[in-house]
Design an enzyme around this catalytic site. Sequence first.
Site, short mmCIF file in Angstrom:
data_model
loop_
_atom_site.label_atom_id
_atom_site.label_comp_id
_atom_site.label_asym_id
_atom_site.label_seq_id
_atom_site.Cartn_x
_atom_site.Cartn_y
_atom_site.Cartn_z
N GLU B 125 0.95 -1.25 0.13
CA GLU B 125 0.06 0.10 0.00
C GLU B 125 0.83 1.20 -0.07
O GLU B 125 1.34 1.74 -0.94
CB GLU B 125 -0.92 -0.04 1.05
CG GLU B 125 -2.13 -1.24 0.89
CD GLU B 125 -3.15 -1.10 1.87
OE1 GLU B 125 -3.08 -0.31 2.85
OE2 GLU B 125 -4.29 -1.87 1.50
C1 HEC Z 1 -3.01 1.32 -1.72
C2 HEC Z 1 -4.35 1.46 -1.38
C3 HEC Z 1 -4.78 2.16 0.08
C4 HEC Z 1 -4.34 3.08 0.63
C5 HEC Z 1 -2.97 3.84 0.24
C6 HEC Z 1 -5.18 3.15 1.84
N1 HEC Z 1 -5.78 1.98 1.87
FE1 HEC Z 1 -7.31 1.89 3.34
N2 HEC Z 1 -7.90 0.27 2.56
C7 HEC Z 1 -7.37 -0.10 1.18
C8 HEC Z 1 -7.94 -1.62 0.96
C9 HEC Z 1 -7.70 -2.62 0.10
C10 HEC Z 1 -8.81 -1.82 2.33
C11 HEC Z 1 -9.33 -3.30 2.69
C12 HEC Z 1 -8.40 -3.96 3.16
C13 HEC Z 1 -9.02 -5.11 3.96
O1 HEC Z 1 -10.17 -5.22 4.32
O2 HEC Z 1 -8.36 -6.38 4.11
C14 HEC Z 1 -8.56 -0.75 3.09
C15 HEC Z 1 -9.57 -0.58 4.32
C16 HEC Z 1 -9.74 0.79 5.12
C17 HEC Z 1 -10.44 1.10 5.94
C18 HEC Z 1 -11.47 -0.02 6.54
C19 HEC Z 1 -12.96 0.48 6.01
C20 HEC Z 1 -13.95 -0.79 6.26
O3 HEC Z 1 -15.20 -0.60 6.22
O4 HEC Z 1 -13.59 -1.81 6.86
C21 HEC Z 1 -10.33 2.27 6.40
C22 HEC Z 1 -11.07 2.91 7.46
C23 HEC Z 1 -9.28 2.57 5.69
N3 HEC Z 1 -8.78 1.83 4.90
C24 HEC Z 1 -8.72 3.91 5.93
C25 HEC Z 1 -7.29 4.43 5.36
C26 HEC Z 1 -6.63 5.41 5.74
C27 HEC Z 1 -6.84 6.41 6.82
C28 HEC Z 1 -5.24 5.43 4.96
C29 HEC Z 1 -4.08 6.18 4.95
C30 HEC Z 1 -3.17 6.22 6.34
C31 HEC Z 1 -5.60 4.26 3.94
N4 HEC Z 1 -6.66 3.79 4.11
C32 HEC Z 1 -4.64 4.07 2.96
C33 HEC Z 1 -6.62 0.37 0.44
C34 HEC Z 1 -5.86 1.52 0.53
#
Ligand code: HEC
Lengths: 332, 332
Positions: B125
Amino acid sequence: MKLNRLLIPALLLYAGFQAEASRPGEPIQPIAPPQEINLAKSELGKKLYFDPRLSKSGFISCNSCHNLSMGGTDNLKTSIGHGWAQGPINAPTVLNSSLNIAQFWDGRAADLKEQAGGPIANPSEMGFTHELAISTLEGIPGYVREFELVFGSPAVDIDKVTEAIAEFEKTLVTPNSPFDQWLLGDDDALSAKELAGYELFKLSGCIACHNGPAMGGNSFQKMGLVAPYETENAAEGLAGLTGIDADRFKFKVPTLRNVELTYPYFHDGEAETLAEAVDVMGRLQLGRTFSPEETEQIVAYLKSLTGDQPSFALPILPPSTDQTPRPNPFGN
Amino acid sequence: MKLNRLLIPALLLYAGFQAEASRPGEPIQPIAPPQEINLAKSELGKKLYFDPRLSKSGFISCNSCHNLSMGGTDNLKTSIGHGWAQGPINAPTVLNSSLNIAQFWDGRAADLKEQAGGPIANPSEMGFTHELAISTLEGIPGYVREFELVFGSPAVDIDKVTEAIAEFEKTLVTPNSPFDQWLLGDDDALSAKELAGYELFKLSGCIACHNGPAMGGNSFQKMGLVAPYETENAAEGLAGLTGIDADRFKFKVPTLRNVELTYPYFHDGEAETLAEAVDVMGRLQLGRTFSPEETEQIVAYLKSLTGDQPSFALPILPPSTDQTPRPNPFGN
Ligand code: HEC
Ligand code: HEC
Ligand code: HEC
Ligand code: HEC
Ligand SMILES: [Ca+2]
Ligand SMILES: [Ca+2]
């Protein structure tokens, strides 16, 4: 009486446009606020500027490389493009780029409208084609309606897309820097050190190339005028276009507006700090070696060139529908 | 008299929080506007959310994958991460994620604060480490000042970073959808078709899993309850955490708020359209095959769940200085 009431605003307006009036004779003029903006067209352009669906991957927008949270650049030596491609040259800021005589380091695009078509179809930038970008937009009803509103017809074509983006870019000027406040008559806007830096900037000859409201952007000059510039970067500057040997390493002089924000410096992004860039400029363009104190003064002055950054609400993009072509980030 | 004047606003307030009062007995409640927000903390969190310097490359921010111009997702099947890595699972929206009982598809983070540390250090990520992210922020004086303002001490640590981001995420709720307007008593807010869709949604049993204000996010349920779900995606759901076979394919039920914007659907992103997702849900979760007309009604209803998108000025990030560690997009 009536005449007077009309005259005073008119004079104020004049003072606004020709703002050097307060300090006549200065070789630099304040940045003027955005003027003659078609607001609906610029709002559409703002959406397109932020829309990664103009790229093959659906992931890269203009704002990825010209991040308006970070001075209109990516602050990388060279950019990251489609498929994590390493770009060939440092990304210049889009801030005040409407003031440039031409676009790109070598000026190969005449204006912002011509420029904006480039990155969409550049394989190592947005990696798309104009045709696919247009089909994508045609598949988004929210856009089709907005093109009709702005251009009087719902047809989407690359000409309208680039025209709208260019209109938005016209709003990306940065007036009201401390130096501009000083130019407009506020003696307290600059510290003694900053003023000393400005004097040096003028007296030592920087001003020969970095002048006008943008302090650059209005001529092509040889990098390494007095002593050669050494770099591993392959860019040839103007010579790449003209084939003329004398044009080798002639680049558009970059604007020094907001230069505190547009690190790293030079077309190859090799100078990490402003002090380094100033030192190189002194030696290679002017044959002059500044003392550490002099460099410090010039750097302090250059930091007074940071103006008001464009401020606007993050645009909300119209959603794709079942009919909109999907992005293709990992395929061919 | 005085009592009355106090009572009426208090009752209105009550109606605002417990908004189902207008239509008692509905299994879904309106989204409440953001409450008890520490504004300075949330402003800091907003900057961090948009700051690509929290990634190794200096290119990827939270907003890259949870784009607040596009419903808080990237609208990709699976995400693009550091080095153009292909992500393992569909990125859920951050909109209304503060209403979830836990974070991630398998709930492995207890809350938003715990979640926010994950992506920064995830190699595919943002590809960084918490230590390097903190040194970067420590090298940016504008941030150090803001951490002091918000937390009373200039020390930067991952705990404060994730707390600030979580505070910002609390503001990312989307009240005032047409369906919420209807729930709050406006009979004209939904069309007959949308209302028919809502009736079907309740009667056929969708409501068993998609309920509460977020219409999901409050339980883990098996994907493929009645008939098995076939996918090439390797995610196991809860079983990946518990090792219990019965937990295989148990995922956190996703919110249906703004579902029009969060395409493609399911943890593997394999359903491109809402009609497809609804059809799959009917057959696999309820053993029921909807007619095309019924599917259309449910889809129309689901599109009435798009609320007011968070609206705020694009944050301007404090610049790096000569002392700030530089990003490393192409190196090891
Ligand atoms: C490269 C892509 C990427 C980046 C950059 C990223 N995310 Fe995510 N995010 C995802 C993915 C894919 C998931 C689901 C992962 C899983 O459930 O295993 C996720 C899950 C989440 C969730 C959970 C939502 C739920 O309903 O379960 C949150 C809140 C979130 N991210 C916030 C953030 C925040 C805050 C940041 C920065 C610090 C961030 N993400 C950076 C791809 C990304
Ligand atoms: C992948 C990175 C990347 C993307 C995406 C990108 N650019 Fe650029 N941009 C660059 C680089 C690198 C240059 C310099 C290229 C050169 O001069 O040869 C540049 C040059 C420019 C210039 C010229 C500025 C000057 O002073 O000469 C403008 C204006 C500009 N881009 C606007 C845009 C717009 C509008 C978009 C979206 C349609 C866009 N860019 C997308 C990297 C990018
Ligand atoms: C003869 C013309 C000329 C003179 C004189 C000159 N410059 Fe430059 N300046 C340029 C050109 C051309 C570049 C771009 C070089 C490149 O990128 O390879 C540049 C780049 C810069 C940059 C980096 C900007 C960026 O965004 O990358 C700074 C800072 C700068 N000049 C400051 C100065 C200062 C301070 C002086 C005086 C000591 C000066 N310049 C004198 C032509 C000139
Ligand atoms: C037994 C629990 C259950 C029932 C009943 C149920 N769902 Fe779901 N729903 C889920 C789960 C779990 C997921 C996530 C599945 C996955 O991603 O693999 C989901 C996903 C969805 C999605 C995709 C959301 C997204 O963002 O990816 C939609 C749309 C949806 N459901 C609508 C419905 C409709 C309409 C019904 C009734 C026909 C329904 N659901 C019945 C549990 C249920
Ligand atoms: Ca630069
Ligand atoms: Ca999705």
